[in-house]
Scaffold this motif. Structure first.
Motif, mmCIF file in Angstrom:
data_model
loop_
_atom_site.group_PDB
_atom_site.id
_atom_site.type_symbol
_atom_site.label_atom_id
_atom_site.label_comp_id
_atom_site.label_asym_id
_atom_site.label_seq_id
_atom_site.Cartn_x
_atom_site.Cartn_y
_atom_site.Cartn_z
ATOM 1 N N ASN A 50 82.210 36.980 80.635
ATOM 2 C CA ASN A 50 83.608 36.782 80.257
ATOM 3 C C ASN A 50 83.708 36.108 78.887
ATOM 4 O O ASN A 50 83.262 34.968 78.729
ATOM 5 N N PRO A 51 84.292 36.775 77.884
ATOM 6 C CA PRO A 51 84.479 36.120 76.588
ATOM 7 C C PRO A 51 85.651 35.143 76.635
ATOM 8 O O PRO A 51 86.686 35.435 77.251
ATOM 9 N N VAL A 52 85.505 33.990 75.994
ATOM 10 C CA VAL A 52 86.577 32.985 75.974
ATOM 11 C C VAL A 52 86.661 32.354 74.591
ATOM 12 O O VAL A 52 85.695 32.340 73.834
ATOM 13 N N PHE A 53 87.827 31.843 74.269
ATOM 14 C CA PHE A 53 87.990 30.956 73.111
ATOM 15 C C PHE A 53 88.237 29.551 73.646
ATOM 16 O O PHE A 53 88.583 29.366 74.825
ATOM 17 N N SER A 54 88.075 28.576 72.818
ATOM 18 C CA SER A 54 88.282 27.200 73.243
ATOM 19 C C SER A 54 88.988 26.434 72.132
ATOM 20 O O SER A 54 88.637 26.565 70.952
ATOM 21 N N GLY A 55 90.006 25.652 72.514
ATOM 22 C CA GLY A 55 90.660 24.778 71.544
ATOM 23 C C GLY A 55 92.158 24.946 71.483
ATOM 24 O O GLY A 55 92.901 24.123 72.033
ATOM 25 N N PRO A 56 92.676 26.030 70.887
ATOM 26 C CA PRO A 56 94.130 26.174 70.737
ATOM 27 C C PRO A 56 94.798 26.635 72.022
ATOM 28 O O PRO A 56 94.138 26.972 73.008
ATOM 29 N N ASP A 57 96.124 26.676 71.998
ATOM 30 C CA ASP A 57 96.930 27.120 73.135
ATOM 31 C C ASP A 57 97.938 28.144 72.642
ATOM 32 O O ASP A 57 99.145 27.881 72.578
ATOM 33 N N PRO A 58 97.479 29.356 72.267
ATOM 34 C CA PRO A 58 98.402 30.334 71.675
ATOM 35 C C PRO A 58 99.486 30.796 72.644
ATOM 36 O O PRO A 58 100.590 31.139 72.213
ATOM 37 N N SER A 59 99.226 30.812 73.956
ATOM 38 C CA SER A 59 100.216 31.298 74.908
ATOM 39 C C SER A 59 101.316 30.276 75.189
ATOM 40 O O SER A 59 102.336 30.616 75.794
ATOM 41 N N GLY A 60 101.110 29.028 74.779
ATOM 42 C CA GLY A 60 102.108 27.996 75.056
ATOM 43 C C GLY A 60 102.187 27.621 76.520
ATOM 44 O O GLY A 60 103.236 27.187 77.002
ATOM 45 N N THR A 61 101.077 27.782 77.250
ATOM 46 C CA THR A 61 101.054 27.489 78.687
ATOM 47 C C THR A 61 100.074 26.370 79.034
ATOM 48 O O THR A 61 99.731 26.193 80.196
ATOM 49 N N ASN A 62 99.596 25.651 78.026
ATOM 50 C CA ASN A 62 98.572 24.623 78.219
ATOM 51 C C ASN A 62 97.237 25.246 78.635
ATOM 52 O O ASN A 62 96.445 24.622 79.331
ATOM 53 N N THR A 63 97.001 26.488 78.181
ATOM 54 C CA THR A 63 95.732 27.177 78.424
ATOM 55 C C THR A 63 94.912 27.113 77.144
ATOM 56 O O THR A 63 95.109 27.912 76.225
ATOM 57 N N THR A 64 93.993 26.158 77.093
ATOM 58 C CA THR A 64 93.208 25.948 75.873
ATOM 59 C C THR A 64 91.823 26.588 75.943
ATOM 60 O O THR A 64 91.050 26.468 75.008
ATOM 61 N N THR A 65 91.514 27.227 77.043
ATOM 62 C CA THR A 65 90.281 28.012 77.170
ATOM 63 C C THR A 65 90.656 29.306 77.878
ATOM 64 O O THR A 65 90.862 29.319 79.089
ATOM 65 N N GLY A 66 90.775 30.376 77.119
ATOM 66 C CA GLY A 66 91.212 31.646 77.696
ATOM 67 C C GLY A 66 90.536 32.816 77.012
ATOM 68 O O GLY A 66 89.707 32.646 76.113
ATOM 69 N N ARG A 67 90.876 34.011 77.438
ATOM 70 C CA ARG A 67 90.266 35.196 76.851
ATOM 71 C C ARG A 67 90.902 35.513 75.502
ATOM 72 O O ARG A 67 92.124 35.364 75.328
ATOM 73 N N PRO A 68 90.115 36.000 74.555
ATOM 74 C CA PRO A 68 90.619 36.259 73.197
ATOM 75 C C PRO A 68 91.241 37.646 73.075
ATOM 76 O O PRO A 68 91.308 38.418 74.032
ATOM 77 N N ASP A 69 91.664 37.959 71.865
ATOM 78 C CA ASP A 69 92.093 39.302 71.484
ATOM 79 C C ASP A 69 90.902 40.057 70.891
ATOM 80 O O ASP A 69 89.959 39.462 70.366
ATOM 81 N N TYR A 70 90.956 41.399 70.970
ATOM 82 C CA TYR A 70 90.005 42.226 70.237
ATOM 83 C C TYR A 70 90.475 42.347 68.788
ATOM 84 O O TYR A 70 91.632 42.677 68.517
ATOM 85 N N ALA A 71 89.583 42.088 67.852
ATOM 86 C CA ALA A 71 89.884 42.331 66.443
ATOM 87 C C ALA A 71 89.424 43.722 66.025
ATOM 88 O O ALA A 71 89.998 44.337 65.133
ATOM 89 N N ARG A 72 88.387 44.220 66.673
ATOM 90 C CA ARG A 72 87.821 45.555 66.420
ATOM 91 C C ARG A 72 86.882 45.867 67.575
ATOM 92 O O ARG A 72 86.602 45.008 68.416
ATOM 93 N N PRO A 73 86.375 47.096 67.662
ATOM 94 C CA PRO A 73 85.453 47.438 68.759
ATOM 95 C C PRO A 73 84.229 46.524 68.768
ATOM 96 O O PRO A 73 83.669 46.175 67.726
ATOM 97 N N LEU A 74 83.801 46.170 69.948
ATOM 98 C CA LEU A 74 82.678 45.247 70.119
ATOM 99 C C LEU A 74 81.355 45.971 69.899
ATOM 100 O O LEU A 74 81.152 47.082 70.399
ATOM 101 N N THR A 75 80.452 45.345 69.144
ATOM 102 C CA THR A 75 79.110 45.873 68.931
ATOM 103 C C THR A 75 78.081 44.850 69.417
ATOM 104 O O THR A 75 78.390 43.670 69.601
ATOM 105 N N TYR A 76 76.847 45.325 69.584
ATOM 106 C CA TYR A 76 75.781 44.498 70.143
ATOM 107 C C TYR A 76 74.559 44.510 69.223
ATOM 108 O O TYR A 76 73.738 45.425 69.290
ATOM 109 N N PRO A 77 74.396 43.513 68.366
ATOM 110 C CA PRO A 77 73.145 43.412 67.595
ATOM 111 C C PRO A 77 71.925 43.193 68.490
ATOM 112 O O PRO A 77 70.806 43.560 68.128
ATOM 113 N N GLN A 78 72.120 42.579 69.663
ATOM 114 C CA GLN A 78 71.079 42.354 70.668
ATOM 115 C C GLN A 78 69.893 41.573 70.102
ATOM 116 O O GLN A 78 68.726 41.936 70.311
ATOM 117 N N THR A 79 70.193 40.494 69.408
ATOM 118 C CA THR A 79 69.174 39.567 68.942
ATOM 119 C C THR A 79 69.433 38.207 69.575
ATOM 120 O O THR A 79 70.513 37.957 70.121
#
Length: 353
Positions: free
Chosen positions: A221-250
């Motif tokens: 599960n990907p998460v961000f930590s710190g801000p509360d963009p939803s305004g619900t006191n949720t400071t650790t939640g799932r992020p937005d996609y900025a672009r398709p996810l890739t895997y360098p696998q290192t």
């Protein structure tokens, strides 16, 4: 910190900072509240009084075919569906808004979080299994099974309303539907036993067993930590996609954390739950065994067992906090199943009489 267990299906806790006023503490154990009401410091846990057992439906179809005199092929479809699984939601969460979080926006402003357990979550499993099995003949037997599986659910099926079952947006359980952590997409399990050819007490009768397992990674599960963009006191939640996810696998970047970004103001993230595939593993174990009988009363057994014969390094899970500079970094080896240890061997000799 004070905690109270109610007589009904509720428990609550509060954290307060005491102070001295006119030589006396604001509250004591006999009088634990500073005012007649609360300022939103009391957390409540509750369970639905009508919470019932979940139920499951199972269905399968298999086709078998004999190959030769001692080998068989089986192709199976396996499906299950779970209904009314337990999950938790914060019934005191305000709706997402660009107004930002305030205690006054909660449905029950006198309280903090109210974690409520109830029925209603679902899961579905669909799997395809192909297995080839050879019965013991001429000193040799083996089994090889490949499984493709996909399980979707709003919760991870831990069987508990308290573990991994809390949804992020209490008003939208459907958005939680995603891959289940512990069901990988591919598994290939192989085992074989072979009696080596040879004659005599020293050369003949050695049995070799081999176990080879390969698996793709668990879903993380990907998460961000710190801000509360939803305004619900949720400071650790799932992020937005900025672009398709890739895997360098290192080890330094198993996945590209920059493919995620902090959600826009007033909204929860659009990244799906458990949408990152972690590292898989390769595990080759083996053993060797021989029994020699002397007269009728004595028997000597020589044996050896070896784990991770290839000494292959199976990576552990990466850090899943995407707005951390170490997001995607792997610092451990595979823990469950225990496939992360280095190659080991054990030799033994036993006398039976």
């Amino acid at each position: 910190i004070a905690s109270f267990l109610a007589t009904g299906p509720y428990s609550l806790s509060t954290t307060s900072t005491n102070s001295i006023v006119n030589g006396a503490p604001l509250f004591t154990f006999q009088n634990p509240f500073t005012t007649s009401g609360s300022s939103g410091t009391i957390n409540v846990n509750g369970i639905s009084p009508s919470l019932s057992n979940s139920y499951a439906m199972q269905y399968s179809l298999s086709i078998e075919h004999q190959i030769g005199s001692d080998m068989g092929l089986r192709v199976s479809y396996i499906g299950t569906g779970g209904r009314q699984l337990p999950y938790q939601r914060n019934v005191n969460q305000p709706p997402a808004s660009t107004l930002g979080f305030s205690q006054a926006r909660r449905p029950y402003p006198l309280f903090a979080n109210i974690a409520y357990a109830d029925n209603g979550a679902n899961n579905s499993y669909n799997g395809l299994q192909v297995q080839v099995q050879k019965r013991l003949s001429h000193g040799f037997l083996f089994s090889s099974a490949w499984t493709w599986a996909k399980e979707l659910s709003e919760v991870d099926d831990t069987g508990s309303a308290e573990l991994n079952t809390s949804i992020e947006n209490t008003y939208d359980r459907r958005r939680e539907r995603g891959n289940v952590y512990a069901i990988p997409r591919h598994q290939w399990e192989n085992q074989a036993l072979y009696t080596l050819p040879g004659r005599g007490k020293l050369l003949g009768g050695w049995q070799v067993n081999v176990l080879l397992n390969l698996q793709t990674g668990n879903f993380l599960n990907p998460v961000f930590s710190g801000p509360d963009p939803s305004g619900t006191n949720t400071t650790t939640g799932r992020p937005d996609y900025a672009r398709p996810l890739t895997y360098p696998q290192t080890l330094a970047a198993w996945y590209d954390r920059t493919a995620f970004t902090i959600p826009v103001a007033g909204q929860f993230g659009n990244a799906a739950r458990n949408s990152v595939t972690g590292p898989g593993y390769i595990l080759l174990d083996g053993g060797l065994q021989k029994t020699v009988r002397f007269k009728e009363r004595f028997e000597v057994m020589a044996m050896g067992s070896f784990q991770n014969i290839l000494n292959h390094v199976n990576y552990g899970q990466p850090l899943m906090t995407v707005n951390n500079a170490n997001g995607g970094v792997i610092t451990s080896t595979h823990i469950f199943p225990p496939a992360g240890s280095a190659r080991t061997g054990l030799l033994g000799l036993r006398l039976n009489f």
